[in-house]
Design an enzyme around this catalytic site. Structure first.
Site, mmCIF file in Angstrom:
data_model
loop_
_atom_site.group_PDB
_atom_site.id
_atom_site.type_symbol
_atom_site.label_atom_id
_atom_site.label_comp_id
_atom_site.label_asym_id
_atom_site.label_seq_id
_atom_site.Cartn_x
_atom_site.Cartn_y
_atom_site.Cartn_z
ATOM 1 N N ARG A 180 0.844 -1.205 0.000
ATOM 2 C CA ARG A 180 0.000 0.000 0.000
ATOM 3 C C ARG A 180 0.874 1.247 0.000
ATOM 4 O O ARG A 180 0.585 2.227 -0.702
ATOM 5 C CB ARG A 180 -0.935 0.012 1.208
ATOM 6 C CG ARG A 180 -2.078 -0.966 1.125
ATOM 7 C CD ARG A 180 -3.059 -0.763 2.267
ATOM 8 N NE ARG A 180 -3.785 0.492 2.157
ATOM 9 C CZ ARG A 180 -4.488 1.047 3.134
ATOM 10 N NH1 ARG A 180 -4.539 0.457 4.327
ATOM 11 N NH2 ARG A 180 -5.130 2.178 2.945
ATOM 12 N N CYS A 239 -1.181 6.414 8.975
ATOM 13 C CA CYS A 239 -1.517 5.139 8.345
ATOM 14 C C CYS A 239 -2.599 5.430 7.317
ATOM 15 O O CYS A 239 -2.519 6.412 6.588
ATOM 16 C CB CYS A 239 -1.965 4.132 9.399
ATOM 17 S SG CYS A 239 -3.293 4.756 10.468
#
Length: 281
Positions: A180, A239
């Protein structure tokens, strides 16, 4: 007073007034965490739902992103409603490698409550140590009057991240999985990639094979290697939505590297504005 970690054995013998919170959750199945709690939880534990107790899906919010923070006043009202008082020790756990329990740990620090610790190893460690579990519905708690005090956390706004991008005074650490971070996959947000200049430290790297945090010396060595010559005090964690960044923040504190910042809006907030730069690879 426990302020970072508490072991299952320490919790079993804890005599001071305390409350245990079960933060188990699953982003893909938001109701499954509460179902798991109903099936088995530490006796007396209160369930803290990420979407309703630990986020502001409706009403005023203190950050952006997929899981915006509620106001401190709204969070204090929830704590009061479940019977948590200023003089109590809080213990937080989940079944997800601290992914969600870390959010409540950080939020309690945010409203000035230092006496909060993560149950090291989560529910799995509790059961392995012979701790009992309950499937009974917990009775309603008497309401208290939890009062926020000066914050012990550093909440970093999007504007601050933008203003300090590329400066030595700010080091962004991204807790998402490396694919990611690189932009190879993006299952949750509309844009793939990362904030330019960010370092990658997947939050799962803080735990050993037993699901507990690695020793302080090992965490210190790993974060020192990651940061290089960068000042640990410059670190701002993020995050996808300000949740799984918290294990990194906790790990740095365990390692003796200080209490660092949290960009709670995180990638989901950052990529919501197409004018903000995106890096890949």
């Amino acid at each position: 007073m426990y302020t970072t970690l508490i072991s299952a054995e320490q919790l079993q013998s804890l005599a001071t007034p305390h409350m245990v919170f079960d933060c188990t959750f699953d982003l893909a199945q938001p109701d499954s965490g509460q179902q798991a709690y109903r099936a088995a939880h530490i006796p007396g534990a209160v369930y803290a739902h990420l979407d309703t107790a630990l986020s502001a899906k409706t009403g005023p919010a203190m950050s952006g992103g997929r899981h915006p923070l509620p106001t401190q006043e709204a969070f204090a009202a929830w704590l009061s409603s479940v019977g948590f008082a200023n003089g109590m020790q809080a213990v937080v756990y989940d079944r997800n490698g601290v992914n969600y329990a870390g959010r409540l740990w950080w939020m309690l620090k945010w409203v000035g409550h230092d006496a909060v610790a993560v149950l090291d190893g989560g529910l799995q460690a509790w059961q392995a140590a012979g701790g009992a579990v309950s499937a009974e519905a917990e009775p309603a708690k008497f309401s208290t009057n939890f009062v926020p005090t000066p914050s012990l956390s550093n909440l970093v706004a999007t504007e601050t991240v933008v203003a300090n991008l590329g400066r030595a005074s700010q080091t962004i650490v991204d807790a998402r999985a490396t694919p990611r971070f690189k932009g190879e996959v993006e299952p949750l947000d509309p844009v793939a990639g990362h904030i330019p200049g960010a370092l990658n430290r997947p939050f799962s790297q803080n735990l050993g094979p037993d699901g507990k945090f690695k020793p302080a010396e090992q965490l210190r060595a790993e974060f020192t290697a990651l940061l290089g010559q960068r000042d640990p005090a410059s670190v701002v964690h993020h995050c996808g939505s300000g949740v799984s960044a918290n294990p990194n923040l906790i790990a740095m504190e365990i390692a003796g590297l200080g209490r660092t910042g949290l960009y709670a809006g995180s990638w989901s907030d950052w990529c919501s504005d197409p004018t903000r730069p995106v890096a890949q690879g």
